[in-house]
Design an enzyme around this catalytic site. Structure first.
Site, PDB file in Angstrom:
ATOM      1  N   ARG A 197       0.819  -1.218   0.000  1.00  0.00           N
ATOM      2  CA  ARG A 197       0.000   0.000   0.000  1.00  0.00           C
ATOM      3  C   ARG A 197       0.851   1.265   0.000  1.00  0.00           C
ATOM      4  NH1 ARG A 197      -3.219  -3.118   4.015  1.00  0.00           N
ATOM      5  NH2 ARG A 197      -4.609  -4.374   2.739  1.00  0.00           N
ATOM      6  N   VAL A 198       2.175   1.089   0.008  1.00  0.00           N
ATOM      7  CA  VAL A 198       3.067   2.245  -0.132  1.00  0.00           C
ATOM      8  C   VAL A 198       3.461   2.394  -1.594  1.00  0.00           C
ATOM      9  CG1 VAL A 198       5.316   3.168   0.519  1.00  0.00           C
ATOM     10  CG2 VAL A 198       3.865   2.120   2.239  1.00  0.00           C
TER      11      VAL A 198
END
Length: 504
Positions: free
Chosen positions: A365-366
């Site tokens: 999710r980064v």
């Protein structure tokens, strides 16, 4: 001989001046029940949650259940010598572990005691195992990549410093290998690593420690081990001990990587403790606070802002699945806490694709924030290409005639799978990863036989070290792609020297 009134008054005054009024108050209780590593004590009315208590034989315990008439204590050591009626006294100290540089290169238990046979450690600092996670304003967005040295991770599911990335999969699918290779790759990255082994065989932990020693990784690694034969309280405490040791470095502006191998066993140990303490069971007999057990651990991973020194603590928690079921209770809990997951699939592992990362179910999710510009550029379409290849592969099994575009996608996909394969304990520096992925995505490998791709890559890396070092240096120092003409020329030059298997 007569004593005057004046002498008597002088003596009394001296006695009053020298009178020591310090009164030592000890809170002492009595053991009323003991068994299965749990003791109940009466009389410790002012005991705190998580406080260390000491039994009359010197064994320590930790207060867990503070009830109206008694205190439930988990015993952190042998409990066979403790019996009903024994004294138990408060220490006034919350559970804490020793921290600091002295632990680096050592193997310790969750209480911070050395278990590697190298003698005791002279530590000067300690931290409580439970502490508040950094708040929103204390944090900074994750922006620095944590280079794992594994192509499939750095290209498809990149990890940033301060991130929490779950590694999930069945047993024997290479989860520990991913963590060990990541730690081996930190040798020149200015990173302190903490490997927390929870509920593993001692022989397995010894093998891992030997691997660290052989590759020189023990110089910057702390190993915290709670073996399979240790009492459940130690398995429950091990991850908290590991993160507390890491926080000491993080708050001093350093970068830390903590691996929890694995949290499934911690949850099982906590379930055992909770049932013995007679806490009400919930789903799958886990206690109601099993989510909080993991969230308060993993939220302590952070990238701190510059005012707090800019340190970071990256967490790689492991969770073991049963028959690939990622929708079970503990896996869904940890997936919802972390910033993405790397899913290792047993089918891929047994078919020879190692690391067996499933790019469809794995996510970070980064994302691109944790990649250098060069990697972002060459790996941009890789995930979509792989997903399309997996669909086409299933379709092509029916043996129908394929058009040229579909055939070329299949060919590219087969070569992509081969490039993403990686040997055991062979992490690859980022500039070499960029070079081979550039060659793949720009079509330079399309005319190389699939069975030659792995050999092509190995020989290509050796060749570039001697003949295209300036290109590698540019990528490493600037983080951006080198001049594309130079890169194209380097790959073309090497291809002229490469002999296919059928021509050898």
């Amino acid at each position: 001989m007569s004593i005057t009134a004046e002498e008597i008054s002088t003596l009394i005054k001296q006695q009053i001046e020298n009178f020591d009024s310090d009164i030592e108050i000890n809170d002492v209780g009595t053991v009323i029940e003991v068994g299965d590593g749990i003791a109940r004590a009466h009389g410790l009315d002012d005991c705190m949650a998580g406080e260390l208590v000491e039994f009359s034989n010197g064994v320590v315990g930790m207060a867990q259940n503070l009830e109206e008439s008694n205190v439930g204590i988990v015993i952190l050591g042998p409990y066979t010598d403790i019996k009903e009626g024994d004294e138990v006294r408060r220490t006034g100290r919350i559970m804490q572990v020793p921290v600091g540089e002295e632990l680096i290169g050592r193997v310790v238990n969750p209480l911070g005691q050395a278990i590697d046979g190298k003698g005791p450690m002279e530590t000067t600092k300690a931290r409580p195992i439970e502490s508040d996670a950094p708040g929103v304003m204390a944090r900074k967005s994750v922006f620095e990549p944590l280079q794992t040295g594994i192509k499939a991770i750095d290209a498809l599911v990149p990890i940033g410093r301060g991130q929490r990335e779950l590694i999930i999969g069945d047993r024997q699918t290479g989860k520990t290998t991913v963590a060990v290779d990541t730690i081996l790759n930190q040798s020149d990255q200015d990173m302190i690593c903490i490997y927390v082994a929870i509920g593993q065989k001692e022989s397995t932990v010894r093998e891992t420690v030997e691997t660290f020693r052989r590759y020189g990784a023990l110089d910057y690694t702390i190993v915290v081990s709670a073996g399979a034969s240790d009492p459940a309280p130690l398995l429950y405490l091990a991850p908290y001990a590991g993160v507390s040791m890491g926080e000491e470095f993080m708050y001093n502006g350093k970068h830390v990587l903590v691996v929890y191998d694995d949290l499934s066993k911690q949850a099982v140990a906590y379930r055992e403790l909770s049932l013995l303490l007679r806490r009400p069971p919930g789903r799958e007999a886990f206690p109601g606070d099993v989510f909080y057990l993991h969230s308060r651990l993993l939220e302590r991973a952070a990238k701190l802002n510059d005012e707090l020194g800019g340190g970071s603590l990256t967490a790689l928690p492991f969770v073991e699945t049963q028959a690939g079921d990622i929708s079970a209770y503990i896996p869904t809990n940890v997936i919802s806490i972390t910033d993405g997951q790397i899913f290792l699939q047993s089918d891929l592992f047994f078919s020879g694709v190692r690391p067996a990362i499933n790019p469809g179910l794995s996510v970070s999710r980064v994302g691109g924030d944790a990649q250098i510009k060069a990697m972002k550029k060459v790996a941009g379409t890789l995930r979509l290409d792989l997903a399309a290849f997996r669909e086409l592969e299933a379709f092509a099994q029916f043996g129908s005639d394929l058009d040229a575009a579909t055939q070329s996608k299949l060919n590219r996909g087969q070569r992509t799978v081969e490039v993403l394969k990686q040997g055991l304990h062979k992490p690859l520096v980022v500039e070499k990863q960029v070079m081979i992925l550039y060659a793949l995505t720009r079509g330079f490998l399309d005319d190389i036989a699939v069975e030659d791709v792995v050999r092509f890559e190995d020989e290509f890396h050796i060749w570039t070290e001697s003949n295209a070092k300036d290109v590698l240096d540019t990528i490493r120092e600037s983080g951006a792609l080198a001049d594309e003409t130079d890169m194209n020329n380097a790959i073309t030059e090497f291809k002229k020297t490469f002999l296919p298997t059928n021509q050898n």
